[in-house]
Design a protein around this motif. Structure first.
Motif, PDB file in Angstrom:
ATOM      1  N   CYS A  80       0.953  -1.156   0.057  1.00 48.32           N
ATOM      2  CA  CYS A  80       0.038  -0.002  -0.013  1.00 48.32           C
ATOM      3  C   CYS A  80       1.130   1.133   0.043  1.00 48.32           C
ATOM      4  O   CYS A  80       1.905   1.253   0.327  1.00 48.32           O
ATOM      5  N   ALA A  81       0.344   2.422  -0.496  1.00 46.48           N
ATOM      6  CA  ALA A  81       1.135   3.736  -0.682  1.00 46.48           C
ATOM      7  C   ALA A  81       0.579   4.462   0.677  1.00 46.48           C
ATOM      8  O   ALA A  81      -0.755   4.479   1.156  1.00 46.48           O
ATOM      9  N   PHE A  82       1.460   5.228   1.330  1.00 48.62           N
ATOM     10  CA  PHE A  82       1.317   5.833   2.438  1.00 48.62           C
ATOM     11  C   PHE A  82       1.319   7.384   2.087  1.00 48.62           C
ATOM     12  O   PHE A  82       1.973   7.879   1.390  1.00 48.62           O
ATOM     13  N   LYS A  83       0.492   8.286   2.773  1.00 52.82           N
ATOM     14  CA  LYS A  83       0.693   9.505   2.882  1.00 52.82           C
ATOM     15  C   LYS A  83       0.063  10.248   4.018  1.00 52.82           C
ATOM     16  O   LYS A  83      -1.076   9.915   4.499  1.00 52.82           O
ATOM     17  N   ARG A  84       1.227  10.805   4.962  1.00 50.35           N
ATOM     18  CA  ARG A  84       0.590  11.668   5.958  1.00 50.35           C
ATOM     19  C   ARG A  84       0.081  12.905   5.652  1.00 50.35           C
ATOM     20  O   ARG A  84       0.341  13.527   4.762  1.00 50.35           O
ATOM     21  N   GLY A  85      -0.868  13.357   6.385  1.00 47.60           N
ATOM     22  CA  GLY A  85      -1.235  14.565   6.262  1.00 47.60           C
ATOM     23  C   GLY A  85      -0.190  15.880   6.134  1.00 47.60           C
ATOM     24  O   GLY A  85       0.568  15.843   6.526  1.00 47.60           O
ATOM     25  N   PRO A  86      -0.932  16.853   5.570  1.00 51.32           N
ATOM     26  CA  PRO A  86      -0.116  18.149   5.499  1.00 51.32           C
ATOM     27  C   PRO A  86       0.285  18.646   6.762  1.00 51.32           C
ATOM     28  O   PRO A  86      -0.191  18.476   7.854  1.00 51.32           O
ATOM     29  N   PHE A  87       1.609  19.487   6.788  1.00 56.52           N
ATOM     30  CA  PHE A  87       1.896  20.225   8.111  1.00 56.52           C
ATOM     31  C   PHE A  87       0.633  21.034   8.141  1.00 56.52           C
ATOM     32  O   PHE A  87      -0.068  21.727   7.521  1.00 56.52           O
ATOM     33  N   LYS A  91     -14.270  18.805   1.470  1.00 55.64           N
ATOM     34  CA  LYS A  91     -14.150  18.423   2.912  1.00 55.64           C
ATOM     35  C   LYS A  91     -12.674  18.213   3.512  1.00 55.64           C
ATOM     36  O   LYS A  91     -11.892  17.765   2.548  1.00 55.64           O
ATOM     37  N   VAL A  92     -12.716  18.783   4.612  1.00 50.59           N
ATOM     38  CA  VAL A  92     -11.143  18.450   5.294  1.00 50.59           C
ATOM     39  C   VAL A  92     -11.498  17.593   6.497  1.00 50.59           C
ATOM     40  O   VAL A  92     -12.343  17.650   7.277  1.00 50.59           O
ATOM     41  N   TYR A  93     -11.111  16.304   5.924  1.00 51.93           N
ATOM     42  CA  TYR A  93     -11.300  15.035   6.993  1.00 51.93           C
ATOM     43  C   TYR A  93     -10.096  15.046   8.184  1.00 51.93           C
ATOM     44  O   TYR A  93      -9.287  15.590   8.183  1.00 51.93           O
ATOM     45  N   PRO A 123     -12.141  24.934  -4.160  1.00 53.60           N
ATOM     46  CA  PRO A 123     -11.800  24.216  -5.369  1.00 53.60           C
ATOM     47  C   PRO A 123     -10.265  24.513  -5.453  1.00 53.60           C
ATOM     48  O   PRO A 123      -9.678  23.646  -5.862  1.00 53.60           O
ATOM     49  N   GLU A 124      -9.879  25.713  -5.396  1.00 55.35           N
ATOM     50  CA  GLU A 124      -8.384  26.237  -5.637  1.00 55.35           C
ATOM     51  C   GLU A 124      -7.624  25.367  -4.744  1.00 55.35           C
ATOM     52  O   GLU A 124      -6.639  24.957  -4.884  1.00 55.35           O
ATOM     53  N   LYS A 125      -8.081  25.531  -3.628  1.00 53.55           N
ATOM     54  CA  LYS A 125      -7.247  24.964  -2.369  1.00 53.55           C
ATOM     55  C   LYS A 125      -7.115  23.398  -2.500  1.00 53.55           C
ATOM     56  O   LYS A 125      -6.143  22.823  -2.384  1.00 53.55           O
ATOM     57  N   TYR A 126      -8.218  22.713  -3.048  1.00 55.69           N
ATOM     58  CA  TYR A 126      -8.292  21.500  -2.892  1.00 55.69           C
ATOM     59  C   TYR A 126      -7.170  21.167  -4.130  1.00 55.69           C
ATOM     60  O   TYR A 126      -6.654  19.927  -3.787  1.00 55.69           O
ATOM     61  N   GLU A 127      -7.228  21.573  -5.382  1.00 55.72           N
ATOM     62  CA  GLU A 127      -6.457  21.210  -6.395  1.00 55.72           C
ATOM     63  C   GLU A 127      -4.919  21.348  -6.055  1.00 55.72           C
ATOM     64  O   GLU A 127      -4.178  20.723  -6.216  1.00 55.72           O
ATOM     65  N   GLU A 128      -4.663  22.333  -5.254  1.00 58.26           N
ATOM     66  CA  GLU A 128      -3.398  22.609  -4.746  1.00 58.26           C
ATOM     67  C   GLU A 128      -2.803  21.752  -3.537  1.00 58.26           C
ATOM     68  O   GLU A 128      -1.858  21.282  -3.655  1.00 58.26           O
ATOM     69  N   MET A 129      -3.653  20.973  -2.992  1.00 62.85           N
ATOM     70  CA  MET A 129      -3.512  19.746  -1.898  1.00 62.85           C
ATOM     71  C   MET A 129      -4.044  18.407  -2.301  1.00 62.85           C
ATOM     72  O   MET A 129      -4.233  17.789  -1.465  1.00 62.85           O
ATOM     73  N   PHE A 187     -19.068   9.283  -0.291  1.00 66.68           N
ATOM     74  CA  PHE A 187     -18.441  10.043   0.518  1.00 66.68           C
ATOM     75  C   PHE A 187     -17.966  11.510  -0.006  1.00 66.68           C
ATOM     76  O   PHE A 187     -18.029  11.506  -1.392  1.00 66.68           O
ATOM     77  N   GLN A 188     -18.047  12.556   0.649  1.00 72.71           N
ATOM     78  CA  GLN A 188     -17.675  13.754   0.111  1.00 72.71           C
ATOM     79  C   GLN A 188     -16.162  13.921  -0.226  1.00 72.71           C
ATOM     80  O   GLN A 188     -15.123  13.665   0.416  1.00 72.71           O
ATOM     81  N   LYS A 189     -15.926  14.330  -1.759  1.00 72.22           N
ATOM     82  CA  LYS A 189     -14.534  14.642  -1.915  1.00 72.22           C
ATOM     83  C   LYS A 189     -13.946  15.364  -0.905  1.00 72.22           C
ATOM     84  O   LYS A 189     -14.381  16.441  -0.617  1.00 72.22           O
ATOM     85  N   GLY A 190     -12.554  15.302  -0.600  1.00 74.45           N
ATOM     86  CA  GLY A 190     -11.990  16.344   0.240  1.00 74.45           C
ATOM     87  C   GLY A 190     -10.469  15.685   0.461  1.00 74.45           C
ATOM     88  O   GLY A 190     -10.081  14.739  -0.065  1.00 74.45           O
ATOM     89  N   ILE A 191      -9.930  16.005   1.706  1.00 75.95           N
ATOM     90  CA  ILE A 191      -8.311  16.013   1.939  1.00 75.95           C
ATOM     91  C   ILE A 191      -8.356  15.665   3.367  1.00 75.95           C
ATOM     92  O   ILE A 191      -9.184  15.996   4.077  1.00 75.95           O
ATOM     93  N   ILE A 192      -7.350  14.929   3.628  1.00 71.44           N
ATOM     94  CA  ILE A 192      -6.929  14.619   5.166  1.00 71.44           C
ATOM     95  C   ILE A 192      -6.252  15.688   5.699  1.00 71.44           C
ATOM     96  O   ILE A 192      -5.449  16.501   5.197  1.00 71.44           O
TER      97      ILE A 192
END
Length: 197
Positions: free
Chosen positions: A13-20, A35-37, A56-62, A90-95
């Motif tokens: 599996c691929a791992f990704k820790r949330g942003p700083f 959404k921000v999970y 949407p702009e911030k989502y694209e960035e992240m 689920f709602q599209k979003g980021i961790i």
């Protein structure tokens, strides 16, 4: 089964820790959008919780922190080691910074089997609590987690094991409901005895 090969999590599996934390300051949140999970989504296994959104702009960035169906999110600070699988709806979003995302290679490992392995007592004790058994403040590094070895049977056997474990969990949950119901009945009986006395 000793015949099952031991594999490293990083190989399946691929791992990704949330942003700083600085990347997701409260002032950038909006009322609607992507959404921000947060940790509570993993802790309560509920993807409807939370009211933080980004544009949407911030989502694209992240976007590299986005989640997809069948990803696993893991709580990484405070209440650690709680795991939830991203459902179909689920709602599209980021961790956020307190989560870790695992994206399983489903040709090798089933998301539900991976979750069962990560929730096992051995892994929880070794990677999510300290030697005294208390929760540690932060989860081990991604590099360490990628090196965790788990037994990996074939996908067919994984399916059978998941099904059996889910059946057992359903029996346990049904018994818990029965216990609650009978405890309520006992309380009512005791209350009536006192009232009649």
């Amino acid at each position: 089964d000793p015949d099952w090969p031991l594999i490293k999590l990083g190989d399946v599996c691929a791992f990704k820790r949330g942003p700083f934390g600085g990347s997701l300051k409260k002032e950038i949140f909006v009322k609607t959008g992507y959404k921000v999970y947060q940790q509570k989504n993993a802790i309560y296994n509920d993807f409807s919780l939370g009211s933080y959104y980004v544009t949407p702009e911030k989502y694209e960035e992240m976007k590299k922190f986005s989640i997809s169906e069948n990803d696993l999110i893991v709580s990484c600070s405070g209440t650690m080691g709680r795991i939830a699988i991203v459902p179909k709806e689920f709602q599209k979003g980021i961790i956020n910074q307190a989560l870790l995302r695992l994206s399983p290679n489903q040709e090798k490992i089933l998301p539900k089997f991976l979750k069962i392995m990560l929730e096992s007592e051995f892994i929880q004790k070794k990677y999510f609590t300290n030697t005294q058994g208390a929760a540690i403040k932060n989860v081990a590094s991604v590099k360490v987690l990628k090196g965790i070895e788990i037994p990996l049977p074939s996908l067919n056997i994984q399916e059978i094991l998941v099904e059996k474990i889910e059946q057992e969990i359903n029996i346990i949950n049904a018994n818990k409901e029965l216990i609650d119901r009978f405890e309520a009945k006992i309380s009512d009986c005791i209350k009536r005895v006192w009232e009649e006395g």
